[in-house]
Design a protein around this motif. Structure first.
Motif, PDB file in Angstrom:
ATOM      1  N   MET A   1       0.851  -1.170   0.000  1.00 36.91           N
ATOM      2  CA  MET A   1       0.000   0.000   0.000  1.00 36.91           C
ATOM      3  C   MET A   1       0.900   1.237   0.000  1.00 36.91           C
ATOM      4  SD  MET A   1      -2.813   1.216   2.942  1.00 36.91           S
ATOM      5  CE  MET A   1      -3.227  -0.428   3.382  1.00 36.91           C
ATOM      6  N   PHE A   2       0.593   2.166  -0.873  1.00 38.86           N
ATOM      7  CA  PHE A   2       1.345   3.419  -0.980  1.00 38.86           C
ATOM      8  C   PHE A   2       0.386   4.555  -0.646  1.00 38.86           C
ATOM      9  CE2 PHE A   2       3.187   6.990  -3.451  1.00 38.86           C
ATOM     10  CZ  PHE A   2       4.437   7.025  -2.840  1.00 38.86           C
ATOM     11  N   ILE A   3       0.720   5.351   0.352  1.00 40.72           N
ATOM     12  CA  ILE A   3      -0.166   6.411   0.840  1.00 40.72           C
ATOM     13  C   ILE A   3       0.279   7.761   0.298  1.00 40.72           C
ATOM     14  CG2 ILE A   3      -1.155   7.540   2.880  1.00 40.72           C
ATOM     15  CD1 ILE A   3      -1.902   4.585   2.674  1.00 40.72           C
ATOM     16  N   THR A   4      -0.650   8.437  -0.367  1.00 42.57           N
ATOM     17  CA  THR A   4      -0.441   9.791  -0.868  1.00 42.57           C
ATOM     18  C   THR A   4      -1.489  10.708  -0.233  1.00 42.57           C
ATOM     19  OG1 THR A   4      -1.982   9.491  -2.691  1.00 42.57           O
ATOM     20  CG2 THR A   4       0.339   8.909  -3.119  1.00 42.57           C
ATOM     21  N   LYS A   5      -1.328  12.008  -0.448  1.00 44.33           N
ATOM     22  CA  LYS A   5      -2.338  12.950   0.027  1.00 44.33           C
ATOM     23  C   LYS A   5      -3.708  12.616  -0.553  1.00 44.33           C
ATOM     24  CE  LYS A   5       0.201  17.227   0.955  1.00 44.33           C
ATOM     25  NZ  LYS A   5       0.337  18.632   0.528  1.00 44.33           N
ATOM     26  N   GLY A   7      -4.870   9.705  -1.731  1.00 40.94           N
ATOM     27  CA  GLY A   7      -5.405   8.460  -1.188  1.00 40.94           C
ATOM     28  C   GLY A   7      -5.929   8.624   0.224  1.00 40.94           C
ATOM     29  N   LEU A   8      -5.213   9.382   1.028  1.00 41.59           N
ATOM     30  CA  LEU A   8      -5.648   9.636   2.403  1.00 41.59           C
ATOM     31  C   LEU A   8      -6.924  10.471   2.398  1.00 41.59           C
ATOM     32  CD1 LEU A   8      -5.423   9.551   5.430  1.00 41.59           C
ATOM     33  CD2 LEU A   8      -3.608  11.290   5.292  1.00 41.59           C
ATOM     34  N   SER A  10      -9.134  10.546   0.142  1.00 39.49           N
ATOM     35  CA  SER A  10     -10.199   9.662  -0.319  1.00 39.49           C
ATOM     36  C   SER A  10     -10.776   8.838   0.823  1.00 39.49           C
ATOM     37  CB  SER A  10      -9.664   8.743  -1.424  1.00 39.49           C
ATOM     38  OG  SER A  10     -10.638   7.818  -1.804  1.00 39.49           O
ATOM     39  N   GLN A  11      -9.932   8.326   1.689  1.00 36.26           N
ATOM     40  CA  GLN A  11     -10.409   7.541   2.835  1.00 36.26           C
ATOM     41  C   GLN A  11     -11.224   8.407   3.792  1.00 36.26           C
ATOM     42  OE1 GLN A  11     -10.248   4.191   3.449  1.00 36.26           O
ATOM     43  NE2 GLN A  11      -9.468   4.101   1.372  1.00 36.26           N
ATOM     44  N   ILE A  12     -10.752   9.610   4.060  1.00 37.14           N
ATOM     45  CA  ILE A  12     -11.479  10.513   4.955  1.00 37.14           C
ATOM     46  C   ILE A  12     -12.841  10.857   4.348  1.00 37.14           C
ATOM     47  CG2 ILE A  12     -11.486  12.811   6.021  1.00 37.14           C
ATOM     48  CD1 ILE A  12      -8.362  12.543   6.103  1.00 37.14           C
ATOM     49  N   LEU A  13     -12.870  11.132   3.057  1.00 40.52           N
ATOM     50  CA  LEU A  13     -14.129  11.469   2.388  1.00 40.52           C
ATOM     51  C   LEU A  13     -15.095  10.287   2.377  1.00 40.52           C
ATOM     52  CD1 LEU A  13     -12.754  13.654  -0.504  1.00 40.52           C
ATOM     53  CD2 LEU A  13     -14.224  14.419   1.384  1.00 40.52           C
TER      54      LEU A  13
END
Length: 87
Positions: A1-5, A7-8, A10-13
């Protein structure tokens, strides 16, 4: 898993739109802390926010709508809310 701004954010939304529940968001964040690689350009902010999300199921920490707005702001997003009255 690669975390970008992105992607993060997107999870919060997804959480804010109730597409995932708090447990799923916390599980995702905990796995990300253990297993993910973070975008080096933004590693400090990403780790900070993901770390806080990983604690959101602990009563003393929690997760408010204001927290979500602030995290998204720190990630470079603005949030607007739209509501429609149903018949």
């Amino acid at each position: 898993m690669f975390i970008t701004k992105e992607g993060l954010a997107s999870q919060i939304l997804k959480y804010m739109k109730r597409e995932i529940n708090l447990k799923d968001l916390v599980d995702w964040a905990e796995e990300a802390i253990r297993e993910a690689d973070f975008d080096e350009r933004d590693i400090d902010i990403l780790r900070d926010i993901v770390g806080r999300l990983g604690l959101a199921d602990v009563r003393e920490f929690g997760l408010t709508l204001d927290d979500c707005y602030e995290y998204l702001r720190r990630l470079g997003y603005t949030v607007s809310i739209m509501a429609s009255k149903t018949a």
